[in-house]
Design a protein around this motif. Structure first.
Motif, PDB file in Angstrom:
ATOM      1  N   LEU A   1       0.833  -1.199   0.000  1.00 38.20           N
ATOM      2  CA  LEU A   1       0.000   0.000   0.000  1.00 38.20           C
ATOM      3  C   LEU A   1       0.867   1.248   0.000  1.00 38.20           C
ATOM      4  CD1 LEU A   1      -2.626  -0.911   2.779  1.00 38.20           C
ATOM      5  CD2 LEU A   1      -2.664  -1.533   0.352  1.00 38.20           C
ATOM      6  N   ASP A   2       0.480   2.229  -0.787  1.00 36.50           N
ATOM      7  CA  ASP A   2       1.117   3.544  -0.743  1.00 36.50           C
ATOM      8  C   ASP A   2       0.114   4.510  -0.125  1.00 36.50           C
ATOM      9  OD1 ASP A   2       2.378   5.947  -1.046  1.00 36.50           O
ATOM     10  OD2 ASP A   2       2.805   5.724  -3.188  1.00 36.50           O
ATOM     11  N   LEU A   3       0.377   4.908   1.116  1.00 35.83           N
ATOM     12  CA  LEU A   3      -0.544   5.741   1.877  1.00 35.83           C
ATOM     13  C   LEU A   3      -0.073   7.190   1.956  1.00 35.83           C
ATOM     14  CD1 LEU A   3      -1.189   3.151   4.730  1.00 35.83           C
ATOM     15  CD2 LEU A   3      -2.516   3.505   2.635  1.00 35.83           C
ATOM     16  N   THR A   4       0.834   7.561   1.052  1.00 38.11           N
ATOM     17  CA  THR A   4       1.359   8.920   1.031  1.00 38.11           C
ATOM     18  C   THR A   4       0.733   9.718  -0.110  1.00 38.11           C
ATOM     19  OG1 THR A   4       3.212   8.487  -0.452  1.00 38.11           O
ATOM     20  CG2 THR A   4       3.542   7.994   1.882  1.00 38.11           C
ATOM     21  N   ASP A   5       1.027  11.000  -0.113  1.00 30.55           N
ATOM     22  CA  ASP A   5       0.524  11.868  -1.179  1.00 30.55           C
ATOM     23  C   ASP A   5       1.534  12.032  -2.311  1.00 30.55           C
ATOM     24  OD1 ASP A   5       2.454  13.415   0.008  1.00 30.55           O
ATOM     25  OD2 ASP A   5       1.102  15.037   0.617  1.00 30.55           O
ATOM     26  N   GLY A   6       2.594  11.232  -2.273  1.00 25.92           N
ATOM     27  CA  GLY A   6       3.623  11.300  -3.298  1.00 25.92           C
ATOM     28  C   GLY A   6       4.790  12.182  -2.928  1.00 25.92           C
ATOM     29  N   SER A   7       4.613  12.994  -1.873  1.00 20.08           N
ATOM     30  CA  SER A   7       5.714  13.866  -1.447  1.00 20.08           C
ATOM     31  C   SER A   7       6.056  13.648   0.017  1.00 20.08           C
ATOM     32  CB  SER A   7       5.343  15.333  -1.686  1.00 20.08           C
ATOM     33  OG  SER A   7       4.172  15.674  -0.958  1.00 20.08           O
ATOM     34  N   GLY A   8       5.642  12.502   0.538  1.00 11.20           N
ATOM     35  CA  GLY A   8       5.967  12.157   1.915  1.00 11.20           C
ATOM     36  C   GLY A   8       4.907  12.481   2.921  1.00 11.20           C
ATOM     37  N   GLY A   9       3.852  13.197   2.530  1.00 15.90           N
ATOM     38  CA  GLY A   9       2.767  13.510   3.443  1.00 15.90           C
ATOM     39  C   GLY A   9       1.688  12.440   3.399  1.00 15.90           C
ATOM     40  N   ALA A  10       0.669  12.638   4.217  1.00 17.21           N
ATOM     41  CA  ALA A  10      -0.431  11.680   4.263  1.00 17.21           C
ATOM     42  C   ALA A  10      -1.317  11.833   3.037  1.00 17.21           C
ATOM     43  CB  ALA A  10      -1.252  11.895   5.531  1.00 17.21           C
ATOM     44  N   GLY A  11      -1.691  10.706   2.445  1.00 20.30           N
ATOM     45  CA  GLY A  11      -2.573  10.746   1.291  1.00 20.30           C
ATOM     46  C   GLY A  11      -4.004  11.014   1.688  1.00 20.30           C
ATOM     47  N   GLU A  12      -4.805  11.414   0.729  1.00 20.29           N
ATOM     48  CA  GLU A  12      -6.238  11.595   0.952  1.00 20.29           C
ATOM     49  C   GLU A  12      -6.974  11.258  -0.335  1.00 20.29           C
ATOM     50  OE1 GLU A  12      -7.662  15.649   1.460  1.00 20.29           O
ATOM     51  OE2 GLU A  12      -5.649  16.372   1.004  1.00 20.29           O
ATOM     52  N   GLY A  13      -8.235  10.945  -0.195  1.00 18.44           N
ATOM     53  CA  GLY A  13      -9.019  10.580  -1.371  1.00 18.44           C
ATOM     54  C   GLY A  13      -8.870   9.115  -1.693  1.00 18.44           C
ATOM     55  N   THR A  14      -7.743   8.749  -2.319  1.00 20.49           N
ATOM     56  CA  THR A  14      -7.493   7.354  -2.658  1.00 20.49           C
ATOM     57  C   THR A  14      -6.066   6.975  -2.282  1.00 20.49           C
ATOM     58  OG1 THR A  14      -6.770   7.870  -4.911  1.00 20.49           O
ATOM     59  CG2 THR A  14      -9.123   7.403  -4.583  1.00 20.49           C
ATOM     60  N   PHE A  15      -5.808   5.678  -2.249  1.00 23.96           N
ATOM     61  CA  PHE A  15      -4.472   5.147  -2.024  1.00 23.96           C
ATOM     62  C   PHE A  15      -4.235   4.011  -3.014  1.00 23.96           C
ATOM     63  CE2 PHE A  15      -7.443   2.865   0.649  1.00 23.96           C
ATOM     64  CZ  PHE A  15      -7.083   1.530   0.515  1.00 23.96           C
TER      65      PHE A  15
ATOM     66  N   ALA B   1       3.934  -1.181   3.479  1.00 24.63           N
ATOM     67  CA  ALA B   1       3.225   0.101   3.460  1.00 24.63           C
ATOM     68  C   ALA B   1       4.203   1.257   3.374  1.00 24.63           C
ATOM     69  CB  ALA B   1       2.366   0.249   4.711  1.00 24.63           C
ATOM     70  N   GLN B   2       3.957   2.154   2.430  1.00 26.02           N
ATOM     71  CA  GLN B   2       4.669   3.434   2.370  1.00 26.02           C
ATOM     72  C   GLN B   2       3.845   4.459   3.131  1.00 26.02           C
ATOM     73  OE1 GLN B   2       5.187   3.291  -2.174  1.00 26.02           O
ATOM     74  NE2 GLN B   2       6.973   4.469  -1.502  1.00 26.02           N
ATOM     75  N   VAL B   3       4.481   5.100   4.109  1.00 28.63           N
ATOM     76  CA  VAL B   3       3.775   6.041   4.980  1.00 28.63           C
ATOM     77  C   VAL B   3       4.676   7.233   5.275  1.00 28.63           C
ATOM     78  CG1 VAL B   3       2.408   4.213   6.072  1.00 28.63           C
ATOM     79  CG2 VAL B   3       4.610   4.881   7.070  1.00 28.63           C
ATOM     80  N   PRO B   4       4.110   8.330   5.765  1.00 29.66           N
ATOM     81  CA  PRO B   4       4.964   9.432   6.229  1.00 29.66           C
ATOM     82  C   PRO B   4       5.973   8.950   7.269  1.00 29.66           C
ATOM     83  CG  PRO B   4       2.687  10.152   6.056  1.00 29.66           C
ATOM     84  CD  PRO B   4       2.675   8.679   5.819  1.00 29.66           C
TER      85      PRO B   4
END
Length: 882
Positions: free
Chosen positions: A63-77, A192-195
């Motif tokens: 799972l990639d749970l980031t926003d692509g720049s190291g922050g928390a994702g939102e919307g979809t993962f 899992a990729q996370v902040p």
């Protein structure tokens, strides 16, 4: 999974609360997604065929749970799943669940899979299977705001994001591609990729953390619905016990309220007890427990990664031993699932009842013998069993064992029958075969079926071998029939004071005429200096309509003859005239809490069944409860007194009853030990019952620190209870609500403030709340629930009367527009249960007569009708006693 209670204004539900400004309803009578929206409605036939065809070797889930720049994702993962599985018939076709927002790609054995027929509801079709298969699915999934799938929550205190998974019944497919049924067990490797500052928790320990993310050890074999992944900047407490690593987690902003010592103590006591009794060790290297926001149930038994509801079980203020015992029971319930449900799992959801009933029974068994809550069976009777009795007498009653043709059928049966009645049947089974043979059968069952799937028949086989008794007839009688029996004593006393005859009369509901075999205790209690002392106890089998207790012929009649002493069976009880007269005067004389609970329960059943006038029940409560020494009985009986005055009392007399209840609760709190849980329980009840200007002024003084009884702490939760009660009765308003929120800018504070605002007793406010509840825009779960809990109140019956008609006009549209969880809560909590009139029944009947309403929706509305019909009968009985 544990279902618990939350505060709600749904009067007519019987777990009603005088201890808060609103009532309490056992949550989860209709669990989760009653219309399984957004996932495939898997049928039992499909599941059986797929289980015959497939053997799932492994899952690898990234799972990639980031926003692509190291922050928390939102919307979809993003989720990439690699599945290795075998097929018994090469060339065959099957399907895999995939409730994604979109699919990037899918390959089967290196070849692209046609995505043309994919949808979240249908899943993905797989054709041309080989003997050995590798499926790779790359997809984007939506974060959840409903508590299903991967739930995303933002803490208003610090803006941090917290994630947790919830997959029962079939929501793992909302996070990764899977064969989402309990009997296709496999092993799982999570990544899992996370902040960088986040922790990640899953079923197994972290194996390593590097630049590519957090990587977990491969799990033991388990079902999809108990896999888990939680992530966020959780506060962590670690310990170990008996070779098991223990972890406790909560939001960082709640860490000061995480009483880790008590949580760890109950956890360790549970492991010691279950290891000794079950004969099979907990199989995983670690056991983590998380307390998370916005959780829909009480807790969930993910293997080695249990999730609890923060709102129920992290205490920000003083609570009583009632709350501590409920929390301990939940911890032990989920731990029991590690064996019964996780280690050995039901083959299909037909045995859901056994999964939950066993955990319900085992948690109280453990609580009684391994923790300080040695009277846990009293609590089971007064709280949980009461839920079962109520559910079993609704029009929607069903047998404990119910065939589940598909997931939709499963979802509507997470109820008091599945949990509490099923646990009561197991308790009766233990009495029938004996505890030692029962435990011996459990040990054999766990040993034979560990890491596999089994059925109730498999368990029954082991119990028959261990006990030497034939149990199929018992099982059919108790598990395949519906409704509850009533046991009523019929006694004749000779001139010399001895019994000439004692007969137990068994009754059944006319539409459900089954008369069962009951193994019961019969207690003979004598009154000595105000104490009711048990002189003797018989254990007998009651069968058929009439069972004579020949052993009692010629025996001196006791002051109290108590059927079902020690609460072995599942049945409503009645007392003979002599016993009832003694109990009314001396109920506190029983030294043990369990016979007191049985007598309180009998009186409660009588008022609900219109055999006892509501005012007479209230008089019994006011006379006997202040001397009660069990905090659970005090708490539950006060709730029932509130329900009686709200639903079952003649409206012309009810104000008198409320005034008497307020005077008694006030006197009891002043007499209670300062700082004790009893003082707090009586204070809560007083705040709820208060109606007069004098009493309301006193409560306002408490908020200002004036006239507070010695030892009573007006802390955060009690302050909110006072503000809400005063608001409901017009003695506080928006200014007081905002002032209270200013001192509690937390998620809990926002929730309490929303509830309080909904209680403001003006027509404009109620109209505004209704529009938000029924409008096109979905609300966050916590806000939706708070508005519903505050919309109706027993002091606002006339104000909300116009919304009876609005409910029937709007309910179908709300059901169609909302996700399943808020939809079913709207039906439960917005139904006009306070409008106890023939007109409400007629309006309900007219709505039910309409075509096109979904069956689960019809069930919930019909259950609301049941409550109003029962209340009308009880009110007529009370009015007749005037």
């Amino acid at each position: 999974m544990t279902w618990t209670t939350y505060r709600t204004p749904a009067v007519g539900m019987e777990n009603c609360g005088a201890g808060a400004h609103v009532t309490e309803v056992v949550r989860g009578a209709w669990m989760g997604s009653v219309n399984v929206a957004g996932v495939r409605n898997l049928t039992q036939v499909e599941a059986a065929e797929r289980a015959r065809l497939l053997d799932v070797a492994s899952y690898d889930i990234a799972l990639d749970l980031t926003d692509g720049s190291g922050g928390a994702g939102e919307g979809t993962f993003r989720s990439v799943t690699r599945i290795e599985f075998a097929c018994a018939e090469p060339g065959a076709s099957t399907f895999i669940e995939l409730a994604a927002a979109s699919v990037r790609s899918a390959t089967l054995n290196g070849e692209p899979v046609d995505l043309g027929g994919w949808s979240a509801e249908a899943g993905l079709t797989l054709t041309g299977l080989a003997e050995r298969n590798t499926l790779v699915v790359d997809a984007d999934f939506a974060y959840s705001a409903s508590g299903q799938g991967l739930h995303r929550s933002v803490d208003p205190v610090d803006g941090e994001v917290y994630l947790y998974s919830q997959f029962e019944t079939a929501d793992a497919q909302r996070v990764y591609a899977c064969f989402d049924q309990p009997d296709l067990k496999s092993v799982y490797t999570w990544h899992a990729q996370v902040p960088a500052h986040w922790k990640v928790i899953s079923n197994m320990p972290v194996e390593r953390r590097d630049d590519t993310g957090v990587h977990f050890a491969t799990s033991a074999r388990m079902s999809t619905y108990i896999t888990a992944l939680c992530a966020g900047p959780y506060h962590e407490v670690r310990d170990s016990h008996d070779g098991i690593e223990l972890g406790l987690y909560c939001r960082e902003s709640m860490k000061q309220h995480l009483d880790a010592d008590d949580l760890l103590l109950i956890t360790k006591q549970g492991f010691d007890f279950f290891h000794e009794q079950f004969g099979v060790r907990y199989p995983l290297p670690k056991y983590d427990q998380l307390w998370v926001p916005d959780f829909n149930a009480g807790a969930m038994e993910n293997f080695g990664c249990v999730v609890h509801a923060e709102a129920h079980y992290i205490f920000r203020s003083q609570v009583t031993d009632f709350e501590y015992e409920q929390r301990a029971n939940t911890i032990l319930h989920e731990m029991a699932h590690m064996w019964f449900g996780d280690l050995v799992t039901m083959r299909w959801w037909n045995d859901l009842w056994l999964n939950e009933s066993f955990a319900e029974w085992a948690s109280h068994w453990c609580n009684t013998h391994a923790t300080r809550f040695s009277d846990a069976w009293t609590t089971f009777l007064s709280v949980r069993k009461n839920w079962g009795y109520r559910q079993d007498q609704l029009s929607s009653t069903h047998p404990v064992y119910t065939e589940m043709p598909d997931l939709e059928a499963v979802e509507v049966n997470f109820d008091g029958i599945t949990y509490a009645k099923g646990a009561s049947v197991l308790k009766q089974l233990v009495a029938y075969v004996g505890l030692e043979p029962f435990v011996a059968g459990l040990r054999s069952y766990f040993t034979k079926h560990q890491f596999a799937n089994a059925t109730f028949d498999d368990l029954l086989t082991e119990l028959e071998v261990a006990s030497g008794r034939e149990l199929r007839k018992f099982a059919a009688q108790w598990l395949e029939t519906a409704q509850v029996n009533t046991l009523r004593p019929e006694v004749s006393v000779a001139a010399d004071g001895t019994y000439s005859s004692v007969v137990v009369r068994q009754e059944a509901a006319p539409d459900y005429p089954t008369l069962r075999t009951h193994r019961i205790g019969v207690g003979l209690y004598d009154l000595h200096d105000g104490r009711l002392v048990r002189r003797d106890r018989l254990e007998i089998d009651v069968a058929g309509e009439r069972t004579e207790i020949t052993q009692l012929a010629g025996v001196r009649a006791p002051d109290v003859l108590l059927l079902n002493d020690d609460d072995l069976t599942y049945a409503k009880l009645r007392l003979d005239e002599r016993s009832m007269a003694t109990v009314v005067q001396h109920i506190a004389g029983f030294e043990s809490s369990l016979p007191r609970a049985l007598c309180w329960a009998a009186a409660w059943d009588m008022v609900r069944d219109a055999e006892l006038a509501a005012r007479d029940y209230v008089a019994l409560v006011l006379a006997g409860l202040p001397a009660e020494r069990d905090i659970n009985l005090v708490t539950q009986t006060l709730r029932q007194a509130g329900a009686t005055l709200t639903s079952y009392a003649d409206p012309a007399w009810a104000p008198t009853g409320w005034a008497e209840l307020a005077r008694t609760t006030r006197a009891a709190l002043l007499a209670a030990e300062p700082g004790s849980g009893f003082q707090l329980a009586w204070a809560r009840a007083y705040a709820s019952a208060a109606r007069s200007d004098e009493h309301l002024a006193e409560l306002r003084g408490w908020l200002a620190g004036e006239g507070v009884p010695a030892g009573l702490t007006i802390d955060t939760e009690l302050r909110w209870g006072l503000v809400q009660s005063l608001t409901a009765k017009g003695a506080a308003g928006p200014d007081e609500i905002e002032a209270e929120l200013a001192g509690d800018r937390t998620a809990s504070g926002e929730r309490e403030a929303a509830l309080a605002r909904a209680l403001v007793p003006t027509a404009d406010n109620k109209a505004s709340v209704w529009e938000r509840l029924t409008g096109p825009d979905a609300l966050p779960n916590w806000l939706h629930r708070a508005l519903l809990q505050g919309f109706q109140h027993p002091a606002q019956v006339e104000l909300t009367a116009p919304y009876a008609a609005r409910f029937f006009a709007d309910v179908a549209g709300v059901w169609a527009r909302r996700d399943s969880e808020p939809a079913q809560e709207f039906v439960m909590l917005a139904y006009p249960a306070y409008q106890v009139t023939d007109e409400t029944v007629a309006a309900t009947d007219a709505w039910l007569a309409q075509d096109g309403h979904p069956a689960p929706l019809r069930r919930l509305v019909a259950e609301g009708r049941d409550g109003v019909v029962r209340a009308l009968r009880a009110r007529q009985r009370d009015a007749a006693s005037n």
